[in-house]
Structures are given as structure tokens and as C-alpha cells.
Design a protein around this motif. Structure first.
Motif, PDB file in Angstrom:
ATOM      1  N   HIS A  69       0.853  -1.184   0.000  1.00 60.16           N
ATOM      2  CA  HIS A  69       0.000   0.000   0.000  1.00 60.16           C
ATOM      3  C   HIS A  69       0.889   1.234   0.000  1.00 60.16           C
ATOM      4  O   HIS A  69       2.116   1.120  -0.048  1.00 60.16           O
ATOM      5  N   THR A  71       1.184   5.663   1.387  1.00 56.29           N
ATOM      6  CA  THR A  71       0.765   6.657   2.356  1.00 56.29           C
ATOM      7  C   THR A  71       0.274   7.858   1.564  1.00 56.29           C
ATOM      8  O   THR A  71       1.076   8.585   0.986  1.00 56.29           O
ATOM      9  N   ARG A  74       1.928  11.447   0.833  1.00 53.48           N
ATOM     10  CA  ARG A  74       3.286  11.501   1.380  1.00 53.48           C
ATOM     11  C   ARG A  74       4.253  10.582   0.670  1.00 53.48           C
ATOM     12  O   ARG A  74       5.286  11.017   0.183  1.00 53.48           O
ATOM     13  N   TYR A  75       3.938   9.276   0.654  1.00 51.81           N
ATOM     14  CA  TYR A  75       4.872   8.304   0.102  1.00 51.81           C
ATOM     15  C   TYR A  75       4.146   7.330  -0.818  1.00 51.81           C
ATOM     16  O   TYR A  75       3.246   6.618  -0.386  1.00 51.81           O
ATOM     17  N   THR A  77       4.733   3.887  -3.261  1.00 51.49           N
ATOM     18  CA  THR A  77       5.560   2.700  -3.073  1.00 51.49           C
ATOM     19  C   THR A  77       6.223   2.376  -4.400  1.00 51.49           C
ATOM     20  O   THR A  77       5.536   2.196  -5.411  1.00 51.49           O
ATOM     21  N   HIS A  92       4.780  -0.681   2.866  1.00 48.11           N
ATOM     22  CA  HIS A  92       3.876   0.465   2.951  1.00 48.11           C
ATOM     23  C   HIS A  92       4.613   1.785   2.747  1.00 48.11           C
ATOM     24  O   HIS A  92       5.461   2.147   3.556  1.00 48.11           O
ATOM     25  N   GLY A  93       4.306   2.467   1.650  1.00 45.84           N
ATOM     26  CA  GLY A  93       4.830   3.817   1.443  1.00 45.84           C
ATOM     27  C   GLY A  93       6.337   3.897   1.508  1.00 45.84           C
ATOM     28  O   GLY A  93       6.893   4.734   2.211  1.00 45.84           O
ATOM     29  N   CYS A  94       7.019   3.042   0.747  1.00 51.64           N
ATOM     30  CA  CYS A  94       8.480   2.950   0.856  1.00 51.64           C
ATOM     31  C   CYS A  94       9.099   2.692  -0.513  1.00 51.64           C
ATOM     32  O   CYS A  94       8.399   2.552  -1.511  1.00 51.64           O
ATOM     33  N   ASP A 110       6.465   3.487   6.347  1.00 50.16           N
ATOM     34  CA  ASP A 110       6.492   4.724   5.574  1.00 50.16           C
ATOM     35  C   ASP A 110       7.869   5.377   5.527  1.00 50.16           C
ATOM     36  O   ASP A 110       8.546   5.523   6.549  1.00 50.16           O
ATOM     37  N   PRO A 128       9.508   3.735  10.486  1.00 47.19           N
ATOM     38  CA  PRO A 128       9.448   4.832   9.516  1.00 47.19           C
ATOM     39  C   PRO A 128      10.770   5.575   9.336  1.00 47.19           C
ATOM     40  O   PRO A 128      11.459   5.915  10.307  1.00 47.19           O
TER      41      PRO A 128
END
Length: 179
Positions: A69, A71, A74-75, A77, A92-94, A110, A128
Motif C-alpha cells: 500500500h 501513504t 506523502r509516500y 511505493t 507500505h509507502g516505501c 512509511d 518509519p
């Protein structure tokens, strides 16, 4: 699809899946998602690009039960090529650079980055904003540097990638034949 796979358009954006990729029955791929050639998305994985984008490079595998998934706001993937993501992982969000490794049941949160040939051990949680440098193994909850990987270990990870590409081809044929 009648095989239980869900490829879902979300807010006008349909996932872009290379024809050479394998998406297993029961997997869910939603919205702003791109999946590269030879990649494999295994049984009951969820890739949800509803509030941002998810990019999965060529020959990367997302193993059974994993969740990917973003964020929102913000982020996104971004997952490079030749990446191994183990069963039941949460990403997640990385950003996972080419040849990164995420072990079984591991969590990447994240803003994290796993550089090329970096490895997050099974069950570990990368909190994070953390970064795993190239060639390092991190483990634990929260994850911490354990040691440098050997060239043999990094080569072994790439053998695993090649094995998943071939296994994905076999499963894709088996699914087609069973229809």
C-alpha cells in the motif's frame, strides 16, 4: 475474472500489468499500480494503489498473503526489479531498490528505503524513515543492522528471483489450462 483474481479500476485508473507478469487467482490489484514483465503476484496478495501509486519492477515477486500500500499524499511505493518479497510481508509507502529482499512476515513502513542487495530478515520491522544500505542484513523489531551479506548470499537471493520467475510462468500456464 472468474478465477477469483480482482483487477479493479479505481477512480478511473486501471492497473497496468505487463502481459508477461503472473497475477495469481485470489490476488487483488487495485488502482494506480504498474507491474513489470516477469513479475509475479502470488495467491491472496493485495496491492492497493487507491491513494497514490505503486510501481513493481520486472521479475519482482510478491509472495502469498503480502500487502502493498501507500501513504496518501506523502509516500508512494516504488519497488525495483528483481526484488524478493516474502510471504505475509507488509510493504507500505516505501522504496525497495533493485535486488532488495524483504523476508517472510516482515514490515517495511512509511518513508523507508532498502537499497540494492539490502535485506530485511523474516519477521523484522523497519520503522518509519529507516534506510538499509546496500549489502546489509537488518533484523529485529525494530530492525537494526546485524551484519554485511556475503557475495554468496546476495547471489543466492538472485537465484531465488530466477526461480520465482520460472515458477510464475508454470503457474500462469496451469491457471490458463484449468479454465
Amino acid at each position: 475474472m472468474s478465477d477469483g483474481t480482482t483487477i479493479l479500476t479505481y477512480e478511473g485508473i486501471t492497473p497496468a500489468i505487463d502481459p508477461e507478469a503472473f497475477v495469481a487467482p485470489g490476488a487483488r490489484v487495485i488502482g494506480n499500480v504498474q507491474i513489470g514483465a516477469g513479475a509475479s503476484i502470488w495467491y491472496n496478495a493485495v496491492i492497493r494503489g487507491d491513494i497514490g501509486s505503486i510501481r513493481i519492477g520486472a521479475r519482482t515477486n510478491v509472495q502469498d498473503g503480502s500487502v502493498i500500500h501507500i501513504t496518501g499524499g506523502r509516500y508512494d511505493t516504488v519497488i525495483g526489479e528483481d526484488v524478493l518479497i516474502g510471504h505475509l510481508a507488509m510493504v507500505h509507502g516505501c522504496t525497495l531498490h533493485d535486488r532488495a529482499f524483504v523476508g517472510f512476515g516482515a514490515i517495511v513502513m512509511d518513508g523507508c528505503v532498502i537499497e540494492s542487495d539490502g535485506m530485511l530478515a523474516a519477521g523484522a520491522m523497519l520503522t518509519p524513515g529507516k534506510r538499509i544500505p546496500s549489502g546489509q542484513l537488518w533484523s529485529g523489531r525494530p530492525a537494526k543492522y546485524m551484519r554485511d551479506l556475503s557475495s554468496e548470499e546476495m547471489a543466492g537471493n538472485q537465484k531465488g528471483v530466477a526461480g520465482y520467475v520460472e515458477e510464475g510462468r508454470r503457474h500462469k500456464r496451469a491457471v490458463a489450462e484449468s479454465r
